[in-house]
Design a protein around this motif. Structure first.
Motif, short mmCIF file in Angstrom:
data_model
loop_
_atom_site.label_atom_id
_atom_site.label_comp_id
_atom_site.label_asym_id
_atom_site.label_seq_id
_atom_site.Cartn_x
_atom_site.Cartn_y
_atom_site.Cartn_z
N ALA A 170 0.85 -1.19 0.00
CA ALA A 170 0.00 0.00 0.00
C ALA A 170 0.88 1.24 0.00
O ALA A 170 2.02 1.21 0.49
N THR A 171 0.35 2.31 -0.55
CA THR A 171 1.03 3.60 -0.52
C THR A 171 0.02 4.65 -0.07
O THR A 171 -1.18 4.41 -0.06
N THR A 172 0.51 5.80 0.29
CA THR A 172 -0.38 6.91 0.59
C THR A 172 -0.94 7.45 -0.72
O THR A 172 -0.37 7.22 -1.79
N ALA A 173 -2.02 8.17 -0.63
CA ALA A 173 -2.61 8.78 -1.83
C ALA A 173 -1.59 9.70 -2.52
O ALA A 173 -1.52 9.75 -3.74
N ALA A 174 -0.81 10.41 -1.72
CA ALA A 174 0.17 11.34 -2.28
C ALA A 174 1.27 10.60 -3.06
O ALA A 174 1.86 11.16 -3.98
N ALA A 175 1.54 9.35 -2.71
CA ALA A 175 2.60 8.59 -3.37
C ALA A 175 2.12 7.86 -4.61
O ALA A 175 2.95 7.35 -5.38
N GLU A 176 0.83 7.82 -4.85
CA GLU A 176 0.30 7.11 -6.02
C GLU A 176 0.84 7.71 -7.30
O GLU A 176 0.88 8.93 -7.47
N GLY A 177 1.29 6.85 -8.19
CA GLY A 177 1.81 7.29 -9.49
C GLY A 177 3.25 7.77 -9.46
O GLY A 177 3.76 8.22 -10.48
N GLY A 205 5.90 5.79 -8.52
CA GLY A 205 6.84 4.69 -8.67
C GLY A 205 7.13 3.95 -7.38
O GLY A 205 7.89 2.97 -7.37
N VAL A 206 6.53 4.38 -6.27
CA VAL A 206 6.76 3.72 -4.99
C VAL A 206 6.27 2.27 -5.04
O VAL A 206 6.96 1.35 -4.59
N GLY A 207 5.08 2.05 -5.59
CA GLY A 207 4.54 0.70 -5.70
C GLY A 207 5.44 -0.20 -6.54
O GLY A 207 5.71 -1.34 -6.17
N ARG A 208 5.91 0.32 -7.67
CA ARG A 208 6.81 -0.45 -8.52
C ARG A 208 8.09 -0.80 -7.77
O ARG A 208 8.62 -1.91 -7.90
N ALA A 209 8.60 0.14 -6.98
CA ALA A 209 9.82 -0.11 -6.21
C ALA A 209 9.58 -1.18 -5.14
O ALA A 209 10.45 -2.04 -4.92
N LEU A 210 8.42 -1.16 -4.51
CA LEU A 210 8.11 -2.18 -3.50
C LEU A 210 8.01 -3.57 -4.13
O LEU A 210 8.53 -4.55 -3.58
N VAL A 211 7.36 -3.66 -5.28
CA VAL A 211 7.25 -4.95 -5.97
C VAL A 211 8.63 -5.41 -6.43
O VAL A 211 8.97 -6.59 -6.29
N ALA A 212 9.43 -4.51 -6.94
CA ALA A 212 10.78 -4.86 -7.39
C ALA A 212 11.61 -5.38 -6.21
O ALA A 212 12.38 -6.34 -6.35
N HIS A 213 11.47 -4.76 -5.05
CA HIS A 213 12.19 -5.21 -3.87
C HIS A 213 11.73 -6.61 -3.46
O HIS A 213 12.56 -7.46 -3.13
N ALA A 214 10.43 -6.85 -3.49
CA ALA A 214 9.90 -8.18 -3.15
C ALA A 214 10.43 -9.23 -4.12
O ALA A 214 10.80 -10.34 -3.72
N GLU A 215 10.49 -8.87 -5.40
CA GLU A 215 10.99 -9.80 -6.41
C GLU A 215 12.48 -10.10 -6.18
O GLU A 215 12.92 -11.25 -6.26
N ALA A 216 13.25 -9.07 -5.86
CA ALA A 216 14.68 -9.27 -5.57
C ALA A 216 14.86 -10.12 -4.32
O ALA A 216 15.75 -11.00 -4.28
N TRP A 217 14.03 -9.89 -3.31
CA TRP A 217 14.08 -10.68 -2.07
C TRP A 217 13.84 -12.15 -2.39
O TRP A 217 14.55 -13.02 -1.90
#
Length: 86
Positions: free
Chosen positions: A17-24, A26-38
């Motif tokens: 999840a991200t805050t409304a201000a963070a939507e769009g 790239g924060v979500g993409r970074a979180l998914v990328a981190h999970a994939e790297a993990w």
């Protein structure tokens, strides 16, 4: 790390999840990328997550990130049942 019905170990994103201000931004993409790297660092062959069927925005996001639908869950409310009680 969890196991599926067949005993295969894999990584699972429980909540993203991200805050409304963070939507769009790239924060979500970074979180998914981190999970994939993990998962990759642990040599896990699969990364899973759950999303509500009606959440079309999230579903599009995950599909763009390379996720594919694997399972469909059905649910039915039981008349007389009380939500939140187990």
């Amino acid at each position: 790390v969890t196991s599926d019905f067949f005993g295969r170990r894999h990584a699972h994103i429980s909540v993203i999840a991200t805050t409304a201000a963070a939507e769009g931004t790239g924060v979500g993409r970074a979180l998914v990328a981190h999970a994939e790297a993990w998962a990759r660092d642990r040599r896990l062959p699969l990364l899973t997550l759950n999303v509500f069927a009606a959440n079309t925005r999230a579903r599009r996001f995950y599909e763009k990130a390379g996720f594919q639908m694997e399972m469909v869950k059905y649910a039915k409310e039981v008349k007389g049942g009380v939500r939140g009680e187990g």
